[in-house]
Design a protein around this motif. Structure first.
Motif, PDB file in Angstrom:
ATOM      1  N   ALA B  86     -34.886   1.961  10.997  1.00  0.00           N
ATOM      2  CA  ALA B  86     -33.869   2.953  10.656  1.00  0.00           C
ATOM      3  C   ALA B  86     -32.673   2.315   9.967  1.00  0.00           C
ATOM      4  O   ALA B  86     -32.228   1.237  10.351  1.00  0.00           O
ATOM      5  CB  ALA B  86     -33.406   3.673  11.918  1.00  0.00           C
ATOM      6  N   GLN B  87     -32.200   2.996   8.936  1.00  0.00           N
ATOM      7  CA  GLN B  87     -30.906   2.642   8.364  1.00  0.00           C
ATOM      8  C   GLN B  87     -30.033   3.849   8.650  1.00  0.00           C
ATOM      9  O   GLN B  87     -30.298   4.957   8.173  1.00  0.00           O
ATOM     10  CB  GLN B  87     -31.041   2.391   6.862  1.00  0.00           C
ATOM     11  CG  GLN B  87     -29.723   2.139   6.154  1.00  0.00           C
ATOM     12  CD  GLN B  87     -29.471   3.172   5.087  1.00  0.00           C
ATOM     13  OE1 GLN B  87     -30.350   3.502   4.305  1.00  0.00           O
ATOM     14  NE2 GLN B  87     -28.262   3.704   5.063  1.00  0.00           N
ATOM     15  N   LEU B  88     -29.036   3.674   9.489  1.00  0.00           N
ATOM     16  CA  LEU B  88     -28.235   4.796   9.965  1.00  0.00           C
ATOM     17  C   LEU B  88     -27.068   5.049   9.026  1.00  0.00           C
ATOM     18  O   LEU B  88     -26.593   4.150   8.335  1.00  0.00           O
ATOM     19  CB  LEU B  88     -27.696   4.508  11.366  1.00  0.00           C
ATOM     20  CG  LEU B  88     -28.716   4.057  12.416  1.00  0.00           C
ATOM     21  CD1 LEU B  88     -28.016   3.784  13.735  1.00  0.00           C
ATOM     22  CD2 LEU B  88     -29.789   5.108  12.582  1.00  0.00           C
ATOM     23  N   GLN B  89     -26.603   6.302   9.051  1.00  0.00           N
ATOM     24  CA  GLN B  89     -25.453   6.623   8.224  1.00  0.00           C
ATOM     25  C   GLN B  89     -24.206   5.919   8.747  1.00  0.00           C
ATOM     26  O   GLN B  89     -23.366   5.475   7.998  1.00  0.00           O
ATOM     27  CB  GLN B  89     -25.256   8.129   8.235  1.00  0.00           C
ATOM     28  CG  GLN B  89     -24.446   8.612   7.073  1.00  0.00           C
ATOM     29  CD  GLN B  89     -24.212  10.101   7.151  1.00  0.00           C
ATOM     30  OE1 GLN B  89     -23.101  10.533   7.384  1.00  0.00           O
ATOM     31  NE2 GLN B  89     -25.260  10.884   6.987  1.00  0.00           N
ATOM     32  N   GLU B  90     -24.106   5.839  10.083  1.00  0.00           N
ATOM     33  CA  GLU B  90     -22.951   5.173  10.675  1.00  0.00           C
ATOM     34  C   GLU B  90     -23.426   4.157  11.692  1.00  0.00           C
ATOM     35  O   GLU B  90     -24.060   4.526  12.671  1.00  0.00           O
ATOM     36  CB  GLU B  90     -22.074   6.185  11.421  1.00  0.00           C
ATOM     37  CG  GLU B  90     -21.110   6.909  10.535  1.00  0.00           C
ATOM     38  CD  GLU B  90     -20.430   8.025  11.315  1.00  0.00           C
ATOM     39  OE1 GLU B  90     -19.946   7.757  12.420  1.00  0.00           O
ATOM     40  OE2 GLU B  90     -20.419   9.152  10.800  1.00  0.00           O
ATOM     41  N   SER B  91     -23.150   2.888  11.433  1.00  0.00           N
ATOM     42  CA  SER B  91     -23.437   1.864  12.431  1.00  0.00           C
ATOM     43  C   SER B  91     -22.740   0.597  11.977  1.00  0.00           C
ATOM     44  O   SER B  91     -22.128   0.548  10.914  1.00  0.00           O
ATOM     45  CB  SER B  91     -24.932   1.635  12.602  1.00  0.00           C
ATOM     46  OG  SER B  91     -25.473   1.044  11.456  1.00  0.00           O
ATOM     47  N   ALA B  92     -22.816  -0.440  12.784  1.00  0.00           N
ATOM     48  CA  ALA B  92     -22.144  -1.685  12.443  1.00  0.00           C
ATOM     49  C   ALA B  92     -22.859  -2.825  13.137  1.00  0.00           C
ATOM     50  O   ALA B  92     -23.724  -2.617  13.990  1.00  0.00           O
ATOM     51  CB  ALA B  92     -20.682  -1.635  12.888  1.00  0.00           C
ATOM     52  N   LYS B 141     -22.944  -4.572   2.920  1.00  0.00           N
ATOM     53  CA  LYS B 141     -23.327  -4.099   4.260  1.00  0.00           C
ATOM     54  C   LYS B 141     -24.526  -3.158   4.147  1.00  0.00           C
ATOM     55  O   LYS B 141     -25.477  -3.244   4.920  1.00  0.00           O
ATOM     56  CB  LYS B 141     -22.161  -3.336   4.910  1.00  0.00           C
ATOM     57  CG  LYS B 141     -21.064  -4.237   5.411  1.00  0.00           C
ATOM     58  CD  LYS B 141     -19.940  -3.436   6.046  1.00  0.00           C
ATOM     59  CE  LYS B 141     -18.839  -4.380   6.476  1.00  0.00           C
ATOM     60  NZ  LYS B 141     -17.615  -3.713   6.902  1.00  0.00           N
ATOM     61  N   GLN B 142     -24.441  -2.275   3.172  1.00  0.00           N
ATOM     62  CA  GLN B 142     -25.520  -1.307   2.971  1.00  0.00           C
ATOM     63  C   GLN B 142     -26.848  -2.015   2.707  1.00  0.00           C
ATOM     64  O   GLN B 142     -27.879  -1.670   3.283  1.00  0.00           O
ATOM     65  CB  GLN B 142     -25.131  -0.401   1.786  1.00  0.00           C
ATOM     66  CG  GLN B 142     -26.085   0.739   1.532  1.00  0.00           C
ATOM     67  CD  GLN B 142     -25.914   1.844   2.554  1.00  0.00           C
ATOM     68  OE1 GLN B 142     -25.108   1.775   3.460  1.00  0.00           O
ATOM     69  NE2 GLN B 142     -26.712   2.878   2.414  1.00  0.00           N
ATOM     70  N   GLY B 165     -22.494   3.805  -1.772  1.00  0.00           N
ATOM     71  CA  GLY B 165     -21.719   2.563  -1.839  1.00  0.00           C
ATOM     72  C   GLY B 165     -22.332   1.501  -2.729  1.00  0.00           C
ATOM     73  O   GLY B 165     -21.764   0.419  -2.872  1.00  0.00           O
ATOM     74  N   LEU B 166     -23.496   1.777  -3.309  1.00  0.00           N
ATOM     75  CA  LEU B 166     -24.112   0.774  -4.190  1.00  0.00           C
ATOM     76  C   LEU B 166     -23.719   1.055  -5.638  1.00  0.00           C
ATOM     77  O   LEU B 166     -23.578   2.206  -6.045  1.00  0.00           O
ATOM     78  CB  LEU B 166     -25.634   0.817  -4.065  1.00  0.00           C
ATOM     79  CG  LEU B 166     -26.228   0.463  -2.704  1.00  0.00           C
ATOM     80  CD1 LEU B 166     -27.735   0.367  -2.812  1.00  0.00           C
ATOM     81  CD2 LEU B 166     -25.659  -0.852  -2.189  1.00  0.00           C
ATOM     82  N   ASP B 167     -23.592  -0.020  -6.423  1.00  0.00           N
ATOM     83  CA  ASP B 167     -23.315   0.190  -7.841  1.00  0.00           C
ATOM     84  C   ASP B 167     -24.629   0.589  -8.520  1.00  0.00           C
ATOM     85  O   ASP B 167     -25.699   0.426  -7.945  1.00  0.00           O
ATOM     86  CB  ASP B 167     -22.688  -1.066  -8.457  1.00  0.00           C
ATOM     87  CG  ASP B 167     -23.561  -2.278  -8.296  1.00  0.00           C
ATOM     88  OD1 ASP B 167     -24.705  -2.251  -8.800  1.00  0.00           O
ATOM     89  OD2 ASP B 167     -23.122  -3.252  -7.647  1.00  0.00           O
TER      90      ASP B 167
END
Lengths: 272, 304
Positions: B86-92, B141-142, B165-167
């Motif tokens: 999983a790649q979550l929308q909000e995490s750290a 981070k993404q 957030g990616l170019d």
């Protein structure tokens, strides 16, 4: 940097970026968490100062006051500094377990670190046990430092019953870590964890005799204090330091607190 | 993997989730086949993230049934985490953990992880391996989170806001990586509000609006559903009569901008325009016929 073409296995059609890792010498999840958390632990100098240096520093400052080095009749001819070494030893364990550890875990929860980990097969107990181990060991090292400095700088005799002293200290550490783990489990955020930590911290300091040595407390108060893990630990350490085997009631009290609170912490600690 | 027949790898039926009495997911049903890229497209707050979080086992549904490879994401949580990345929308991550340490740590969580080095290389993370998480830019981070979603060699990967957030360059590289991931047999669940991303990557798209699926089709199918699925534009050599334009069959809209005319409709409209131009001996300069984009279809199919 890496030659990706060499990592492609001939039996798979997956592109090189998706090549499987070699299966040899892979750490377990638990070991990997401990390793990562150890590195992170060592990257927090302020935390290390409070756990490792503060208890011995406090003891040393008090030891420099002349009155602390005079024999006191209320303490059975002991000097205040003699009674203060076990206090510093317990402060080390309490700071590590109750002040330092819970905010680390609740901050992880707040930031979403635990949320991310919860989508992997790693278990919450891996993180909890790594944190308990790190803070416990550091607290014990700090306790050892207080004993050594007490002996070398202030001529405080090392405990006569060394085995009993060590056993008491281990039980006290287990009980304090269990309290810290429970605080981390129950506190909604790190603000609460710090708040609850302080609510426990100051009574704990009182119980181990920071303000009045446990030996000189009025009887009613002393009886109450004995049933807290902190009071039981302070009494048992004093007995072991004086060369007696500690009362089983003290050791039993510590063991009971450690068992019940650890079970509660494991029951309530959640990723979310 | 051991199934002979193609059974859906994800089954969701009548999923419901309510927050404070507000139904965020209100009876969502769909299935995802193994090896497809399935997209969720919708406005913010439409219920996309809540839906995938029920699949990831991060949220407990209030009603309905979710199965991931036959497993219940709540009751069989650990088994699901082993096959779902999983790649979550909000995490750290821990702010002082370096990229390399994070990749090593997460590798150790899984029974059969990928080799993280080529994965990091592919995501452009190699120069950042010794950088701490807290010092990474949003895009870095993404990219690290994309790596961590793939590192366990999952059968299913859920990517929530994949390229936010990616170019543009990193976005295109990431799309290529996701296509490679799918080509290796992995099922991809993609949450996005980028039309271009959905159109390029997805085999099928579920449009979610106010907690319900309003349309579920291939990107092409969705565009075709929209009444103005074909757009024709040209600059006529002599002005055209408005009434003649309005009489064109299946016409959805007419737009005049300086001398240029833009019409939307169907293939029938296109044919009628061409015969009209031939009949009137009008030359159409810079004639362009194009499919409407998913953007147009999305706006047509979503109530605002």
């Amino acid at each position: 940097m890496t030659d990706t073409s060499t990592t492609e296995s001939p039996t798979t059609t997956a592109p090189a970026a998706l090549a499987p890792a070699s299966s040899d010498r892979r750490p377990t999840a638990r070991a990997a968490v401990l390793r990562a958390e150890t590195r992170l632990f060592l990257r927090e100098p302020a935390n290390l100062f409070w756990i490792c240096v503060f208890p011995t520093l406090l003891m040393s400052i008090l030891g420099c006051v002349p009155a602390f080095r005079e024999a006191d009749e209320d303490l059975g001819g002991q000097r205040l500094i003699d009674a203060y070494v076990p206090v510093a030893v317990l402060i080390a364990v309490i700071v590590a377990s109750i002040q330092a550890m819970p905010p680390i875990l609740t901050t992880y929860r707040e930031m979403g670190i635990l949320r991310r980990m919860s989508t992997t097969p790693v278990r919450p107990s891996s993180l909890l046990s790594a944190q308990m181990g790190l803070n416990g060991v550091t607290g014990l090292l700090s306790a050892l430092l207080a004993l050594v400095v007490g002996r070398l700088a202030f001529d405080v005799a090392l405990p006569d019953q060394l085995a009993a002293y060590a056993l008491t200290l281990l039980l006290a550490t287990a009980a304090c870590l269990a309290i810290g783990a429970l605080v981390a489990a129950l506190a909604g955020n790190s603000k609460h964890a710090l708040g609850i930590g302080s609510v426990v911290f100051f009574p704990a300091l009182f119980c181990i005799g920071v303000w009045i040595p446990v030996q000189t407390m009025p009887e009613v108060l002393a009886n109450i204090v004995e049933f807290t893990p902190f009071g039981a630990a302070a009494n048992a350490l004093n007995q072991a330091a004086a060369g007696d085997w500690p009362d089983w009631s003290h050791l039993g009290t510590l063991a009971a607190w450690a068992t019940v609170l650890t079970a509660a912490a494991i029951r309530w600690f959640r990723w979310k | 993997m051991h199934r002979a027949v193609r059974e859906p790898i994800i089954e969701v039926s009548d999923l419901r989730k309510t927050y404070d009495g507000r139904a965020v997911v209100d009876g969502v049903s769909f299935t995802v086949e193994e090896g497809e890229i399935f997209g969720f497209l919708g406005l913010n707050g439409a219920g996309k993230t809540t839906t995938v979080e029920c699949i990831e086992g991060l949220r407990v549904p209030d009603g309905g049934r979710v199965r991931v490879a036959g497993l219940d994401p709540i009751a069989d949580h650990e088994a699901v985490t082993r096959i779902l990345g999983a790649q979550l929308q909000e995490s750290a991550l821990q702010p002082k953990l370096t990229v390399r340490e994070a990749l090593e740590l997460y590798s150790a969580f899984y029974p059969r992880p990928l080799d993280w080095k080529p994965l990091a290389e592919r995501l452009g993370l190699t120069p950042k391996l010794t950088t701490r998480f807290g010092k990474l830019s949003g895009g870095q981070k993404q990219r690290l989170f994309i790596a961590l979603a793939l590192i366990g060699s999952p059968r299913i990967v859920v990517l929530d806001e994949l390229t936010t957030g990616l170019d543009p360059r990193a976005r295109r590289d990431t799309w290529e990586l996701i296509e490679d991931v799918r080509d290796s047999g992995v099922t991809v669940l993609l949450v996005t509000h980028f039309m271009e991303e959905a159109q390029r990557l997805c085999d099928r798209i579920a449009l979610i609006d106010k907690g319900r699926i309003t349309a579920l089709d291939s990107p092409h199918g969705l565009v075709d559903r929209s009444p103005g699925s074909t757009v024709i534009s040209f600059t006529p050599s002599t002005p055209l009569d408005n009434e003649e334009l309005a009489a064109l069959p299946a016409l959805m809209s007419v737009e005049h901008k300086e001398n240029r005319i833009t019409l939307s409709g169907t293939d029938e409209t296109v044919n009628a325009v061409i015969s009209l131009l031939v009949r009137k001996r009008i030359t159409a300069h810079q004639l362009r016929v194009s499919d409407a984009t998913l953007d147009d279809a999305f706006l047509d199919l979503t109530e605002v």
